[in-house]
Design an enzyme around this catalytic site. Sequence first.
Site, PDB file in Angstrom:
ATOM      1  N   ASP A  42      28.838  37.318  42.435  1.00 50.11           N
ATOM      2  CA  ASP A  42      30.086  37.572  41.782  1.00 50.11           C
ATOM      3  C   ASP A  42      30.871  38.532  42.451  1.00 50.11           C
ATOM      4  OD1 ASP A  42      32.354  39.077  40.036  1.00 50.11           O
ATOM      5  OD2 ASP A  42      31.301  37.822  38.445  1.00 50.11           O
ATOM      6  N   ARG A  44      32.952  40.915  42.017  1.00 50.64           N
ATOM      7  CA  ARG A  44      33.146  42.188  41.477  1.00 50.64           C
ATOM      8  C   ARG A  44      32.012  42.746  41.373  1.00 50.64           C
ATOM      9  NH1 ARG A  44      34.522  39.423  35.714  1.00 50.64           N
ATOM     10  NH2 ARG A  44      32.964  38.272  36.330  1.00 50.64           N
TER      11      ARG A  44
END
Length: 205
Positions: A42, A44
């Site tokens: 991911d 993030r």
Amino acid sequence: MLDHLKANNRAWAERMVSVDAGFFRRLERQQAPEYLWIGCSDSRVPANEIVGLDAGELFVHRNVANLASPQDANYLSVLQFAVDVLKVKHIIVVGHYGCSGVSAAVDGKRRGLVDHWLHPIRELCHEHRYELHSISDWRARLNRLCELNVIRQVKNVASDVFVHEAWARRQDLYVHGWVYSLSNGLVTDLNVTVSGVEKVEDWPA
């Protein structure tokens, strides 16, 4: 193409040298990280930034839903290199709440090859179905599955022959399980640290 990324790279390199003139010369000579981070792909979840470490201080392996699959040659190669060559002291499996990979494993939609990759999470969900079904809120249920997934991957790492061989030769090595929160940037230690073969025997998940 991608000129903005190249410009960002040049600016970053200049910043690093302005703060520490010898930074890149040290990186050239060796890498000696104490930590292996096994995390989610991911975008993030930037591994180094989350724990405030510079380049060269964290060896990183990332994939969809932070799996440590005993059948994955890529993961196993990283693990062996980290343990046998770099002699890391800590292996940290880091999942994150709201993981789209964990969600994709159990939402019933078909996506192709990644469905095969995520199959262990569906098995884990079935194994813990009574606990998970008792959680009425979908987001809370998903977050609990994210935690259970980290715990299972810690067990996978701690059960691996490379790790067992390191413990047999009395190498200082710990396996940890954390979950990162996208909402506040903090990690939660799930308190499932393993430091030897005997600790794997009575595993909770």
